[in-house]
Design a protein around this motif. Structure first.
Motif, PDB file in Angstrom:
ATOM      1  N   GLY A  30       0.873  -1.155   0.000  1.00 41.66           N
ATOM      2  CA  GLY A  30       0.000   0.000   0.000  1.00 41.66           C
ATOM      3  C   GLY A  30       0.912   1.207   0.000  1.00 41.66           C
ATOM      4  O   GLY A  30       1.397   1.632  -1.027  1.00 41.66           O
ATOM      5  N   ALA A  31       1.202   1.718   1.170  1.00 42.26           N
ATOM      6  CA  ALA A  31       2.122   2.837   1.282  1.00 42.26           C
ATOM      7  C   ALA A  31       3.582   2.387   1.230  1.00 42.26           C
ATOM      8  O   ALA A  31       4.467   3.188   0.951  1.00 42.26           O
ATOM      9  CB  ALA A  31       1.865   3.589   2.584  1.00 42.26           C
ATOM     10  N   THR A  32       3.826   1.111   1.498  1.00 37.51           N
ATOM     11  CA  THR A  32       5.203   0.616   1.516  1.00 37.51           C
ATOM     12  C   THR A  32       5.791   0.587   0.112  1.00 37.51           C
ATOM     13  O   THR A  32       5.178   0.024  -0.794  1.00 37.51           O
ATOM     14  CB  THR A  32       5.225  -0.817   2.098  1.00 37.51           C
ATOM     15  N   PRO A  33       6.944   1.198  -0.099  1.00 40.93           N
ATOM     16  CA  PRO A  33       7.594   1.101  -1.409  1.00 40.93           C
ATOM     17  C   PRO A  33       7.886  -0.350  -1.767  1.00 40.93           C
ATOM     18  O   PRO A  33       8.469  -1.085  -0.966  1.00 40.93           O
ATOM     19  CB  PRO A  33       8.890   1.892  -1.230  1.00 40.93           C
ATOM     20  N   ALA A  34       7.491  -0.750  -2.962  1.00 43.95           N
ATOM     21  CA  ALA A  34       7.663  -2.136  -3.388  1.00 43.95           C
ATOM     22  C   ALA A  34       8.119  -2.163  -4.834  1.00 43.95           C
ATOM     23  O   ALA A  34       7.734  -1.297  -5.630  1.00 43.95           O
ATOM     24  CB  ALA A  34       6.348  -2.897  -3.238  1.00 43.95           C
ATOM     25  N   SER A  35       8.932  -3.142  -5.155  1.00 45.73           N
ATOM     26  CA  SER A  35       9.519  -3.190  -6.493  1.00 45.73           C
ATOM     27  C   SER A  35       9.687  -4.615  -6.963  1.00 45.73           C
ATOM     28  O   SER A  35       9.717  -5.561  -6.168  1.00 45.73           O
ATOM     29  CB  SER A  35      10.909  -2.535  -6.484  1.00 45.73           C
ATOM     30  N   TRP A  36       9.820  -4.734  -8.261  1.00 45.54           N
ATOM     31  CA  TRP A  36      10.249  -5.964  -8.903  1.00 45.54           C
ATOM     32  C   TRP A  36      11.632  -5.713  -9.495  1.00 45.54           C
ATOM     33  O   TRP A  36      11.855  -4.693 -10.143  1.00 45.54           O
ATOM     34  CB  TRP A  36       9.300  -6.383 -10.010  1.00 45.54           C
ATOM     35  N   GLY A  50       8.475  -0.376 -10.070  1.00 43.94           N
ATOM     36  CA  GLY A  50       8.340   0.019  -8.684  1.00 43.94           C
ATOM     37  C   GLY A  50       6.999   0.665  -8.431  1.00 43.94           C
ATOM     38  O   GLY A  50       6.371   1.222  -9.344  1.00 43.94           O
ATOM     39  N   MET A  51       6.567   0.593  -7.190  1.00 42.54           N
ATOM     40  CA  MET A  51       5.267   1.142  -6.814  1.00 42.54           C
ATOM     41  C   MET A  51       5.364   1.731  -5.414  1.00 42.54           C
ATOM     42  O   MET A  51       5.965   1.148  -4.509  1.00 42.54           O
ATOM     43  CB  MET A  51       4.225   0.020  -6.830  1.00 42.54           C
ATOM     44  N   ILE A  52       4.763   2.889  -5.225  1.00 44.02           N
ATOM     45  CA  ILE A  52       4.728   3.510  -3.910  1.00 44.02           C
ATOM     46  C   ILE A  52       3.348   4.094  -3.707  1.00 44.02           C
ATOM     47  O   ILE A  52       2.681   4.506  -4.658  1.00 44.02           O
ATOM     48  CB  ILE A  52       5.825   4.586  -3.763  1.00 44.02           C
ATOM     49  N   ASN A  53       2.915   4.069  -2.460  1.00 48.20           N
ATOM     50  CA  ASN A  53       1.586   4.579  -2.123  1.00 48.20           C
ATOM     51  C   ASN A  53       0.487   3.900  -2.931  1.00 48.20           C
ATOM     52  O   ASN A  53      -0.553   4.491  -3.192  1.00 48.20           O
ATOM     53  CB  ASN A  53       1.505   6.094  -2.338  1.00 48.20           C
ATOM     54  N   GLY A  54       0.762   2.674  -3.329  1.00 47.66           N
ATOM     55  CA  GLY A  54      -0.259   1.867  -3.977  1.00 47.66           C
ATOM     56  C   GLY A  54      -0.631   2.289  -5.377  1.00 47.66           C
ATOM     57  O   GLY A  54      -1.298   1.553  -6.092  1.00 47.66           O
ATOM     58  N   GLY A  55      -0.176   3.472  -5.813  1.00 44.88           N
ATOM     59  CA  GLY A  55      -0.623   3.925  -7.119  1.00 44.88           C
ATOM     60  C   GLY A  55       0.451   4.534  -7.986  1.00 44.88           C
ATOM     61  O   GLY A  55       0.396   4.428  -9.213  1.00 44.88           O
ATOM     62  N   ASN A  56       1.433   5.165  -7.390  1.00 35.96           N
ATOM     63  CA  ASN A  56       2.511   5.761  -8.175  1.00 35.96           C
ATOM     64  C   ASN A  56       3.475   4.673  -8.627  1.00 35.96           C
ATOM     65  O   ASN A  56       4.020   3.934  -7.812  1.00 35.96           O
ATOM     66  CB  ASN A  56       3.255   6.795  -7.337  1.00 35.96           C
ATOM     67  N   THR A  57       3.678   4.578  -9.936  1.00 35.27           N
ATOM     68  CA  THR A  57       4.507   3.506 -10.482  1.00 35.27           C
ATOM     69  C   THR A  57       5.622   4.059 -11.361  1.00 35.27           C
ATOM     70  O   THR A  57       5.525   5.178 -11.881  1.00 35.27           O
ATOM     71  CB  THR A  57       3.668   2.528 -11.310  1.00 35.27           C
ATOM     72  N   LYS A  58       6.669   3.269 -11.511  1.00 32.90           N
ATOM     73  CA  LYS A  58       7.737   3.594 -12.451  1.00 32.90           C
ATOM     74  C   LYS A  58       8.266   2.292 -13.024  1.00 32.90           C
ATOM     75  O   LYS A  58       8.150   1.240 -12.398  1.00 32.90           O
ATOM     76  CB  LYS A  58       8.845   4.381 -11.780  1.00 32.90           C
ATOM     77  N   TYR A  59       8.860   2.399 -14.224  1.00 33.06           N
ATOM     78  CA  TYR A  59       9.308   1.207 -14.926  1.00 33.06           C
ATOM     79  C   TYR A  59      10.697   1.417 -15.509  1.00 33.06           C
ATOM     80  O   TYR A  59      11.078   2.540 -15.848  1.00 33.06           O
ATOM     81  CB  TYR A  59       8.332   0.859 -16.056  1.00 33.06           C
ATOM     82  N   GLY A  60      11.418   0.313 -15.651  1.00 33.57           N
ATOM     83  CA  GLY A  60      12.687   0.370 -16.350  1.00 33.57           C
ATOM     84  C   GLY A  60      12.455   0.631 -17.829  1.00 33.57           C
ATOM     85  O   GLY A  60      11.409   0.254 -18.375  1.00 33.57           O
ATOM     86  N   ALA A  91      15.400 -14.137 -16.885  1.00 34.20           N
ATOM     87  CA  ALA A  91      16.095 -13.761 -15.656  1.00 34.20           C
ATOM     88  C   ALA A  91      15.373 -14.385 -14.467  1.00 34.20           C
ATOM     89  O   ALA A  91      14.278 -14.934 -14.617  1.00 34.20           O
ATOM     90  CB  ALA A  91      16.123 -12.243 -15.491  1.00 34.20           C
ATOM     91  N   VAL A  92      15.999 -14.270 -13.319  1.00 34.72           N
ATOM     92  CA  VAL A  92      15.306 -14.552 -12.059  1.00 34.72           C
ATOM     93  C   VAL A  92      14.688 -13.239 -11.604  1.00 34.72           C
ATOM     94  O   VAL A  92      15.369 -12.214 -11.542  1.00 34.72           O
ATOM     95  CB  VAL A  92      16.257 -15.107 -10.990  1.00 34.72           C
ATOM     96  N   TYR A  93      13.410 -13.291 -11.303  1.00 37.10           N
ATOM     97  CA  TYR A  93      12.676 -12.095 -10.902  1.00 37.10           C
ATOM     98  C   TYR A  93      12.434 -12.134  -9.395  1.00 37.10           C
ATOM     99  O   TYR A  93      12.006 -13.154  -8.846  1.00 37.10           O
ATOM    100  CB  TYR A  93      11.350 -12.013 -11.647  1.00 37.10           C
ATOM    101  N   TYR A  94      12.710 -10.999  -8.763  1.00 36.82           N
ATOM    102  CA  TYR A  94      12.583 -10.872  -7.319  1.00 36.82           C
ATOM    103  C   TYR A  94      11.637  -9.722  -6.977  1.00 36.82           C
ATOM    104  O   TYR A  94      11.630  -8.691  -7.650  1.00 36.82           O
ATOM    105  CB  TYR A  94      13.936 -10.540  -6.682  1.00 36.82           C
ATOM    106  N   CYS A  95      10.896  -9.872  -5.913  1.00 35.17           N
ATOM    107  CA  CYS A  95      10.166  -8.735  -5.374  1.00 35.17           C
ATOM    108  C   CYS A  95      10.883  -8.241  -4.121  1.00 35.17           C
ATOM    109  O   CYS A  95      11.577  -9.004  -3.443  1.00 35.17           O
ATOM    110  CB  CYS A  95       8.718  -9.080  -5.060  1.00 35.17           C
ATOM    111  N   LYS A  96      10.727  -6.959  -3.879  1.00 39.14           N
ATOM    112  CA  LYS A  96      11.397  -6.324  -2.752  1.00 39.14           C
ATOM    113  C   LYS A  96      10.495  -5.259  -2.160  1.00 39.14           C
ATOM    114  O   LYS A  96       9.798  -4.546  -2.890  1.00 39.14           O
ATOM    115  CB  LYS A  96      12.698  -5.661  -3.221  1.00 39.14           C
ATOM    116  N   VAL A  97      10.511  -5.162  -0.861  1.00 37.07           N
ATOM    117  CA  VAL A  97       9.834  -4.062  -0.180  1.00 37.07           C
ATOM    118  C   VAL A  97      10.834  -3.394   0.750  1.00 37.07           C
ATOM    119  O   VAL A  97      11.792  -4.020   1.211  1.00 37.07           O
ATOM    120  CB  VAL A  97       8.600  -4.522   0.619  1.00 37.07           C
ATOM    121  N   ARG A  98      10.608  -2.123   0.994  1.00 34.84           N
ATOM    122  CA  ARG A  98      11.422  -1.387   1.946  1.00 34.84           C
ATOM    123  C   ARG A  98      10.529  -1.097   3.136  1.00 34.84           C
ATOM    124  O   ARG A  98       9.545  -0.351   3.021  1.00 34.84           O
ATOM    125  CB  ARG A  98      11.958  -0.091   1.353  1.00 34.84           C
ATOM    126  N   LEU A  99      10.878  -1.703   4.260  1.00 30.13           N
ATOM    127  CA  LEU A  99      10.022  -1.647   5.428  1.00 30.13           C
ATOM    128  C   LEU A  99      10.864  -1.264   6.629  1.00 30.13           C
ATOM    129  O   LEU A  99      11.844  -1.947   6.958  1.00 30.13           O
ATOM    130  CB  LEU A  99       9.363  -3.022   5.633  1.00 30.13           C
TER     131      LEU A  99
END
Length: 115
Positions: A30-36, A50-60, A91-99
């Motif tokens: 949701g609010a937690t920054p999360a990425s692939w 990447g996604m932050i605040n559940g709605g703001n996204t960015k892409y490579g 590739a190997v795909y990973y998810c990550k969160v910053r908490l």
């Protein structure tokens, strides 16, 4: 400690689609920054989406317009919809969160795109 588990990887032909899931042990998407991220053999790990605040996204740059990051309403699962896959997406795909100032990673899921 929150745990992340990726799933949905596999073998697909070029031009095909896959949807990856990242399921968390708690409601954090949701609010937690999360990425692939992804890491191909012999290459550095790179941010895919990447996604932050559940709605703001960015892409490579290499996936812009082909991949889409999203989450479920409950906040326990994050997705990566991958369309028009190319062999270079292998590739190997990973998810990550910053908490709480720490990065938490999943174990990864393999995506292989064949010609």
């Amino acid at each position: 400690q929150v745990q992340l588990v990726e799933s949905g990887g596999g073998l697909v032909q070029a031009g095909g689609s896959l949807r990856l899931s990242c399921t968390a042990s708690d409601r954090i998407f949701g609010a937690t920054p999360a990425s692939w991220y992804r890491q191909a053999p012999g290459k550095q790990r790179e941010m895919v989406a990447g996604m932050i605040n559940g709605g703001n996204t960015k892409y490579g740059d290499s996936v812009e317009g082909r991949f889409r990051i999203s989450r479920d309403y409950a906040g326990k699962t994050m997705y990566l919809q991958m369309n028009s896959l190319e062999p270079e997406d292998t590739a190997v795909y990973y998810c990550k969160v910053r908490l709480r100032g720490a990065d938490i990673w999943g174990q990864g899921t393999q995506v292989t795109v064949s010609l």
